[in-house]
Design a protein around this motif. Structure first.
Motif, PDB file in Angstrom:
ATOM      1  N   UNK A  51      14.181   4.842  -9.126  1.00  9.09           N
ATOM      2  CA  UNK A  51      15.058   6.115  -9.542  1.00  9.09           C
ATOM      3  C   UNK A  51      15.418   6.950  -8.895  1.00  9.09           C
ATOM      4  N   UNK A  52      15.257   7.741  -7.831  1.00 12.82           N
ATOM      5  CA  UNK A  52      16.505   8.857  -7.472  1.00 12.82           C
ATOM      6  C   UNK A  52      17.321   8.489  -6.266  1.00 12.82           C
ATOM      7  N   UNK A  53      17.230   7.559  -5.379  1.00 10.52           N
ATOM      8  CA  UNK A  53      17.880   6.656  -3.889  1.00 10.52           C
ATOM      9  C   UNK A  53      18.704   5.328  -4.966  1.00 10.52           C
ATOM     10  N   UNK A  54      18.587   4.782  -5.606  1.00 11.42           N
ATOM     11  CA  UNK A  54      19.394   3.343  -6.294  1.00 11.42           C
ATOM     12  C   UNK A  54      18.605   2.875  -5.850  1.00 11.42           C
ATOM     13  N   UNK A  55      17.404   2.413  -5.028  1.00  8.58           N
ATOM     14  CA  UNK A  55      17.503   1.398  -4.112  1.00  8.58           C
ATOM     15  C   UNK A  55      16.805   0.114  -4.937  1.00  8.58           C
ATOM     16  N   UNK A  56      17.157  -0.812  -4.583  1.00 10.68           N
ATOM     17  CA  UNK A  56      15.534  -1.744  -4.333  1.00 10.68           C
ATOM     18  C   UNK A  56      14.233  -2.517  -3.499  1.00 10.68           C
ATOM     19  N   UNK A  57      13.322  -2.342  -4.489  1.00 13.63           N
ATOM     20  CA  UNK A  57      12.102  -2.103  -3.651  1.00 13.63           C
ATOM     21  C   UNK A  57      11.689  -3.875  -3.707  1.00 13.63           C
ATOM     22  N   UNK A  58      11.186  -4.350  -2.155  1.00 12.90           N
ATOM     23  CA  UNK A  58      10.536  -5.628  -2.568  1.00 12.90           C
ATOM     24  C   UNK A  58       9.332  -5.568  -2.289  1.00 12.90           C
ATOM     25  N   UNK A  59       8.791  -5.757  -2.415  1.00 11.00           N
ATOM     26  CA  UNK A  59       6.812  -5.212  -1.947  1.00 11.00           C
ATOM     27  C   UNK A  59       6.204  -6.586  -1.444  1.00 11.00           C
ATOM     28  N   UNK A  60       5.499  -6.296  -0.222  1.00  8.31           N
ATOM     29  CA  UNK A  60       4.958  -7.482   0.973  1.00  8.31           C
ATOM     30  C   UNK A  60       4.247  -7.141   1.013  1.00  8.31           C
ATOM     31  N   UNK A  61       3.195  -8.395   1.540  1.00 11.46           N
ATOM     32  CA  UNK A  61       1.711  -7.815   1.727  1.00 11.46           C
ATOM     33  C   UNK A  61       2.227  -7.342   3.655  1.00 11.46           C
ATOM     34  N   UNK A  62       1.536  -6.898   4.257  1.00  8.58           N
ATOM     35  CA  UNK A  62       1.370  -6.670   6.038  1.00  8.58           C
ATOM     36  C   UNK A  62       1.477  -8.187   6.811  1.00  8.58           C
ATOM     37  N   UNK A  63       2.584  -7.840   7.802  1.00  9.78           N
ATOM     38  CA  UNK A  63       2.649  -9.192   8.553  1.00  9.78           C
ATOM     39  C   UNK A  63       1.241  -9.281   9.474  1.00  9.78           C
ATOM     40  N   UNK A  64       0.106 -10.337   9.942  1.00  9.45           N
ATOM     41  CA  UNK A  64      -0.108 -10.085  10.803  1.00  9.45           C
ATOM     42  C   UNK A  64       0.323  -9.782  12.371  1.00  9.45           C
ATOM     43  N   UNK A  65      -0.145  -9.792  12.881  1.00 11.18           N
ATOM     44  CA  UNK A  65       0.598  -9.619  14.278  1.00 11.18           C
ATOM     45  C   UNK A  65      -0.311  -9.743  15.284  1.00 11.18           C
ATOM     46  N   UNK A  66      -0.634 -10.782  16.024  1.00 10.36           N
ATOM     47  CA  UNK A  66      -0.750 -11.915  17.169  1.00 10.36           C
ATOM     48  C   UNK A  66      -1.474 -11.180  18.203  1.00 10.36           C
ATOM     49  N   UNK A  67       0.181 -10.043  18.738  1.00 14.49           N
ATOM     50  CA  UNK A  67      -0.276  -9.801  19.789  1.00 14.49           C
ATOM     51  C   UNK A  67      -0.837  -8.048  19.725  1.00 14.49           C
ATOM     52  N   UNK A  68      -1.545  -8.281  19.063  1.00 16.96           N
ATOM     53  CA  UNK A  68      -1.884  -6.677  19.148  1.00 16.96           C
ATOM     54  C   UNK A  68      -3.485  -6.443  19.879  1.00 16.96           C
ATOM     55  N   UNK A  69      -3.826  -7.738  20.621  1.00 17.91           N
ATOM     56  CA  UNK A  69      -4.683  -7.342  21.850  1.00 17.91           C
ATOM     57  C   UNK A  69      -4.166  -7.700  22.817  1.00 17.91           C
ATOM     58  N   UNK A  70      -2.987  -7.299  22.874  1.00 13.08           N
ATOM     59  CA  UNK A  70      -2.418  -7.423  24.431  1.00 13.08           C
ATOM     60  C   UNK A  70      -2.725  -5.762  25.099  1.00 13.08           C
ATOM     61  N   UNK A 109       1.110  -1.487  -0.034  1.00 19.58           N
ATOM     62  CA  UNK A 109       0.271  -0.258  -0.337  1.00 19.58           C
ATOM     63  C   UNK A 109       0.726   1.120   0.105  1.00 19.58           C
ATOM     64  N   UNK A 110       2.217   1.044  -0.608  1.00 22.66           N
ATOM     65  CA  UNK A 110       3.161   2.141   0.059  1.00 22.66           C
ATOM     66  C   UNK A 110       2.590   3.226  -1.953  1.00 22.66           C
ATOM     67  N   UNK A 111       2.467   3.996  -1.142  1.00 17.24           N
ATOM     68  CA  UNK A 111       2.178   5.282  -3.117  1.00 17.24           C
ATOM     69  C   UNK A 111       3.388   4.152  -4.371  1.00 17.24           C
ATOM     70  N   UNK A 112       2.568   4.685  -5.007  1.00 17.94           N
ATOM     71  CA  UNK A 112       3.154   3.948  -6.446  1.00 17.94           C
ATOM     72  C   UNK A 112       5.044   5.447  -6.746  1.00 17.94           C
ATOM     73  N   UNK A 113       4.390   6.656  -6.222  1.00 20.57           N
ATOM     74  CA  UNK A 113       5.416   7.764  -6.578  1.00 20.57           C
ATOM     75  C   UNK A 113       6.174   7.420  -5.467  1.00 20.57           C
ATOM     76  N   UNK A 114       5.969   7.285  -4.528  1.00 23.25           N
ATOM     77  CA  UNK A 114       6.903   6.990  -3.436  1.00 23.25           C
ATOM     78  C   UNK A 114       7.827   5.508  -4.210  1.00 23.25           C
ATOM     79  N   UNK A 115       7.643   4.689  -4.638  1.00 24.38           N
ATOM     80  CA  UNK A 115       8.085   3.784  -4.823  1.00 24.38           C
ATOM     81  C   UNK A 115       9.388   4.489  -6.192  1.00 24.38           C
ATOM     82  N   UNK A 116       8.362   5.073  -6.912  1.00 27.75           N
ATOM     83  CA  UNK A 116       9.152   4.925  -7.592  1.00 27.75           C
ATOM     84  C   UNK A 116      10.826   5.870  -7.747  1.00 27.75           C
ATOM     85  N   UNK A 117      10.095   6.896  -6.609  1.00 26.26           N
ATOM     86  CA  UNK A 117      11.676   7.886  -6.039  1.00 26.26           C
ATOM     87  C   UNK A 117      12.796   6.895  -5.188  1.00 26.26           C
ATOM     88  N   UNK A 118      11.987   6.157  -4.767  1.00 24.09           N
ATOM     89  CA  UNK A 118      13.310   5.385  -4.097  1.00 24.09           C
ATOM     90  C   UNK A 118      14.619   4.297  -4.460  1.00 24.09           C
TER      91      UNK A 118
END
Length: 472
Positions: A92-111, A81-90
């Motif tokens: 094209x401008x910063x020379x980073x390799x972006x790995x897109x992932x699904x958000x990992x569920x956090x089973x501790x959020x009810x603590x 869900x990171x905006x595409x324009x941010x990905x492009x900046x990372x």
């Protein structure tokens, strides 16, 4: 031209275009492959009010590493869900390799002790899935690199710094990617492994609980890579609070390489108000000035400056006031109206000092931010002064007090942080009586303004015509 020749020319152009496309595809494929055996990685996800601030911080981190000429790839583990324009900046401008992932569920959020801002920090576990690399240095966005640290890639399968005597910190750690370890971590999440804080910090501290008893990492001189787990020297992740105690570094073990800011979330170094409250904030902004710059915020800064200056000019020239307000003197609600106007006036003054903080871009340079804040608070205070016919000096006492506080905090002559803190406390103690006198004078001025004929007819005067029954 004969039809056969025309077809031959078209065929040649088609083959040439196909060859160009094929070469481009091959180049793209090569570009997507790792250029180095190791990587510096960080993560980005959405869903907090501070998404843009962390985006800026990550870009400064990446550009700082590139400026140090590190011999490693720069990787960003970004949720889908990171905006595409941010990905492009990372990329094209910063020379980073972006790995897109699904958000990992956090089973501790009810603590009961769970902090919602750590809900998606389990995405950090994706670092173990970067199996194209031999070693990965995983970083939080609030790390400030002072020098190159490529020797960290010689460390073992997991290495971290104990900035707390008993618990290592996950703002920087070295890992050896492994799908088997990654899958085991995911399994441990599903079965609810013990996690004191519900974030990546608690989970990894539980998963690598034996790290405290491991030897200290010292990079081999021959460049070979170690196996096993190691504790990293404190110099690889210096807690900024150590600096604030003495106002200089005194790290006895390892080089002074990386500063981390694990304190209050609203005092991260990229916020303009963090300096001079926390002296090290200016170093982060100096790094941003050298790398990313401030072009993205300049348009907003210029517009806000024009608005504040225009507000000051209008209030000085037009001098708006409540002099056109008129009530019937026999109206029983007059006391309520006076009280309401006092409350409104006080809240206008308070808002004059709070509103600029909310509207000024959070990640601009502190010198620009504080200048714009003082300009904005002065402009908004002048509105309250002229509308409610208040004395100027008492209303501006907090404004003058803020300037004095900034000068006290920014003074470079303190021998250590304890003396600095005592001086700030002494300044606040000495300023309190002036603030109290200012409040008393503001309330007296409000009462005087409300009793003036300009606001309300005096007691004993004849009742105005019925046409003046209403407030206009």
């Amino acid at each position: 031209m004969k039809p056969q020749n025309h077809n031959a020319v078209l065929q040649k152009w088609f083959l040439l275009l196909l060859a160009i496309c094929s070469c481009s595809s091959i180049a793209d494929c090569k570009e997507k492959r790792p250029r180095h055996k190791n990587a510096y990685a960080t993560m980005m996800y959405m869903g907090t009010p501070r998404d843009y601030e962390f985006y800026v911080a990550i870009r400064v981190l990446l550009k700082s590493l590139a400026r140090l000429n590190v011999e490693a790839d720069l990787v960003v583990i970004a949720s889908i869900d990171v905006p595409l324009q941010w990905i492009q900046a990372l990329e094209e401008e910063d020379g980073a390799k972006v790995v897109r992932v699904e958000n990992m569920d956090n089973p501790y959020e009810h603590q009961s002790n769970f902090d919602v801002r750590f809900k998606l920090t389990m995405n950090k576990l994706y670092a173990w899935s970067l199996v194209d690399y031999d070693r990965v240095v995983m970083l939080d966005a609030d790390n400030l690199f002072l020098q190159k640290t490529d020797e960290l890639f010689q460390c073992g399968r997991f290495c971290a710094v104990f900035i707390n005597p008993c618990i290592f910190h996950t703002g920087l750690f070295v890992l050896q990617p492994s799908m088997s370890v990654f899958n085991d971590m995911v399994h441990e999440l599903k079965i609810g492994r013990d996690n004191p804080d519900g974030a990546d910090q608690g989970f990894l501290a539980s998963y690598f609980s034996e790290l405290l008893d491991q030897p200290m990492f010292h990079p081999p001189q021959n460049g070979t890579k170690l196996n096993g787990t190691y504790r990293l020297p404190l110099g690889y992740q210096m807690d900024a609070s150590y600096y604030y105690l003495r106002l200089h570094w005194s790290i006895p073990c390892g080089p002074n390489s990386v500063i981390t800011f694990p304190g209050a979330p609203w005092l991260k170094p990229w916020y303009w108000w963090s300096w001079p409250v926390l002296p090290l904030g200016i170093q982060w902004h100096e790094r941003r000035r050298q790398t990313l710059g401030y072009g993205a915020e300049m348009a907003v800064i210029l517009v806000q400056s024009a608005i504040f200056l225009g507000t000051i000019a209008v209030t000085r020239l037009a001098r708006p006031s409540l002099s056109k307000l008129c009530y019937r003197r026999n109206d029983k609600s007059i006391i309520f109206v006076q009280s309401s106007l006092k409350v409104v006036a006080i809240w206008c003054i308070i808002a004059a000092y709070i509103a600029p903080i909310l509207v000024i871009p959070h990640t601009i340079h502190p010198l620009v931010g504080w200048t714009l804040y003082l300009l904005g608070s002065f402009a908004l205070s002048s509105i309250a002064i002229h509308i409610f016919l208040l004395p100027m000096l008492p209303v501006l006492v907090p404004w003058l007090g803020i300037i004095g506080a900034l000068m006290v905090m920014a003074c470079p002559l303190y021998p250590d942080g304890v003396v600095r803190a005592l001086c700030v406390f002494a300044y606040a103690f000495c300023s309190a009586p002036f603030l109290w006198v200012a409040i008393v004078k503001i309330m007296a001025g409000l009462q005087l303004s409300l009793e003036r004929e300009a606001f309300l007819p005096r007691l004993g005067e004849s009742t105005p015509p019925s046409g003046f029954n209403k407030l206009y």
